[in-house]
Design a protein around this motif. Structure first.
Motif, PDB file in Angstrom:
ATOM      1  N   ALA A  60      57.096  21.880  49.591  1.00 23.83           N
ATOM      2  CA  ALA A  60      57.037  20.587  48.899  1.00 23.83           C
ATOM      3  C   ALA A  60      58.444  20.082  48.579  1.00 23.83           C
ATOM      4  CB  ALA A  60      56.214  20.707  47.622  1.00 23.83           C
ATOM      5  N   ASP A  61      59.332  20.976  48.149  1.00 24.77           N
ATOM      6  CA  ASP A  61      60.702  20.559  47.856  1.00 24.77           C
ATOM      7  C   ASP A  61      61.466  20.197  49.134  1.00 24.77           C
ATOM      8  OD1 ASP A  61      60.786  20.473  45.089  1.00 24.77           O
ATOM      9  OD2 ASP A  61      61.314  22.589  44.906  1.00 24.77           O
ATOM     10  N   LEU A  62      61.171  20.869  50.237  1.00 28.35           N
ATOM     11  CA  LEU A  62      61.779  20.461  51.514  1.00 28.35           C
ATOM     12  C   LEU A  62      61.391  19.025  51.841  1.00 28.35           C
ATOM     13  CD1 LEU A  62      61.273  23.561  53.836  1.00 28.35           C
ATOM     14  CD2 LEU A  62      63.450  22.499  53.236  1.00 28.35           C
ATOM     15  N   ALA A  63      60.112  18.727  51.692  1.00 24.03           N
ATOM     16  CA  ALA A  63      59.638  17.371  51.971  1.00 24.03           C
ATOM     17  C   ALA A  63      60.232  16.375  50.983  1.00 24.03           C
ATOM     18  CB  ALA A  63      58.113  17.327  51.929  1.00 24.03           C
ATOM     19  N   ASN A  64      60.259  16.724  49.697  1.00 28.10           N
ATOM     20  CA  ASN A  64      60.827  15.819  48.698  1.00 28.10           C
ATOM     21  C   ASN A  64      62.293  15.523  48.979  1.00 28.10           C
ATOM     22  OD1 ASN A  64      58.451  15.503  47.304  1.00 28.10           O
ATOM     23  ND2 ASN A  64      58.868  17.153  45.874  1.00 28.10           N
TER      24      ASN A  64
END
Length: 101
Positions: A60-64
Protein backbone atom coordinates in the motif's frame (compact mmCIF):
# COMPACT_ATOMS: atom_id res chain seq x y z
CA UNK A 1 3.90 -25.91 3.64
CA UNK A 2 4.24 -24.06 0.35
CA UNK A 3 6.72 -21.29 -0.24
CA UNK A 4 6.17 -18.22 -2.39
CA UNK A 5 8.85 -16.45 -4.41
CA UNK A 6 8.26 -13.04 -5.95
CA UNK A 7 10.02 -12.14 -9.21
CA UNK A 8 9.79 -8.53 -10.39
CA UNK A 9 10.78 -7.13 -13.79
CA UNK A 10 12.28 -3.94 -15.11
CA UNK A 11 10.69 -0.82 -16.58
CA UNK A 12 12.07 2.30 -14.96
CA UNK A 13 9.59 4.56 -13.19
CA UNK A 14 6.71 3.02 -15.16
CA UNK A 15 7.77 -0.48 -14.06
CA UNK A 16 8.11 0.71 -10.49
CA UNK A 17 4.62 2.20 -10.54
CA UNK A 18 3.23 -0.94 -12.23
CA UNK A 19 4.71 -3.20 -9.55
CA UNK A 20 3.39 -0.90 -6.82
CA UNK A 21 -0.15 -0.94 -8.22
CA UNK A 22 -0.28 -4.67 -8.90
CA UNK A 23 1.21 -5.63 -5.54
CA UNK A 24 -1.15 -3.30 -3.68
CA UNK A 25 -4.14 -4.76 -5.55
CA UNK A 26 -3.03 -8.33 -4.76
CA UNK A 27 -2.53 -7.46 -1.10
CA UNK A 28 -5.93 -5.77 -0.89
CA UNK A 29 -7.78 -8.55 -2.70
CA UNK A 30 -6.15 -11.52 -0.97
CA UNK A 31 -4.75 -10.25 2.31
CA UNK A 32 -1.33 -11.62 1.32
CA UNK A 33 1.57 -9.30 2.09
CA UNK A 34 4.15 -9.27 -0.75
CA UNK A 35 7.02 -8.55 1.65
CA UNK A 36 6.30 -11.90 3.32
CA UNK A 37 7.48 -13.86 0.25
CA UNK A 38 10.22 -16.38 0.99
CA UNK A 39 12.41 -14.89 -1.75
CA UNK A 40 12.05 -11.58 -3.59
CA UNK A 41 14.18 -10.79 -6.64
CA UNK A 42 14.00 -8.20 -9.37
CA UNK A 43 15.73 -6.61 -12.31
CA UNK A 44 16.29 -2.86 -12.49
CA UNK A 45 13.11 -1.20 -11.16
CA UNK A 46 12.06 -4.58 -9.79
CA UNK A 47 15.22 -4.75 -7.70
CA UNK A 48 14.35 -1.41 -6.07
CA UNK A 49 10.81 -2.62 -5.32
CA UNK A 50 12.24 -5.90 -3.99
CA UNK A 51 14.61 -4.02 -1.67
CA UNK A 52 11.83 -1.75 -0.40
CA UNK A 53 9.55 -4.73 0.26
CA UNK A 54 12.29 -6.66 2.03
CA UNK A 55 13.05 -3.58 4.13
CA UNK A 56 9.43 -3.68 5.31
CA UNK A 57 7.61 -1.16 3.12
CA UNK A 58 4.05 -2.33 2.51
CA UNK A 59 2.50 -2.72 -0.92
CA UNK A 60 0.00 0.00 0.00
CA UNK A 61 2.84 2.41 0.79
CA UNK A 62 4.55 1.55 -2.50
CA UNK A 63 1.35 2.49 -4.30
CA UNK A 64 0.85 5.62 -2.19
CA UNK A 65 4.39 6.79 -2.96
CA UNK A 66 3.75 6.29 -6.69
CA UNK A 67 0.57 8.36 -6.46
CA UNK A 68 2.01 11.10 -4.26
CA UNK A 69 -0.27 10.15 -1.39
CA UNK A 70 0.79 10.17 2.27
CA UNK A 71 2.50 7.06 3.57
CA UNK A 72 1.57 5.18 6.71
CA UNK A 73 3.51 6.17 9.82
CA UNK A 74 5.63 3.01 9.49
CA UNK A 75 6.28 3.66 5.79
CA UNK A 76 7.19 7.30 6.34
CA UNK A 77 9.57 6.34 9.15
CA UNK A 78 11.24 3.73 6.94
CA UNK A 79 11.68 6.16 4.07
CA UNK A 80 13.02 8.84 6.45
CA UNK A 81 15.63 6.40 7.77
CA UNK A 82 16.83 5.65 4.26
CA UNK A 83 16.88 9.29 3.19
CA UNK A 84 14.51 8.43 0.33
CA UNK A 85 11.77 10.57 -1.08
CA UNK A 86 8.22 9.65 -0.17
CA UNK A 87 7.03 10.33 -3.72
CA UNK A 88 8.27 8.44 -6.75
CA UNK A 89 8.98 10.13 -10.06
CA UNK A 90 5.88 10.20 -12.24
CA UNK A 91 6.39 9.03 -15.82
CA UNK A 92 5.29 11.24 -18.70
CA UNK A 93 5.02 15.01 -19.15
CA UNK A 94 5.74 16.92 -15.96
CA UNK A 95 4.31 20.30 -16.92
CA UNK A 96 0.69 21.30 -17.48
CA UNK A 97 1.60 23.21 -20.65
CA UNK A 98 3.28 20.28 -22.39
CA UNK A 99 1.48 19.40 -25.59
CA UNK A 100 -0.29 22.72 -25.98
CA UNK A 101 0.25 24.15 -29.38
Amino acid sequence: MSKIGLVLGAGGSVGHAYHAGVLAAIAEATGWSPHSAEAIVGTSAGSIVAALLRAGLSAADLANASLGRPLSAKGAALMARTGSRTRLATPGPQHADVGRG
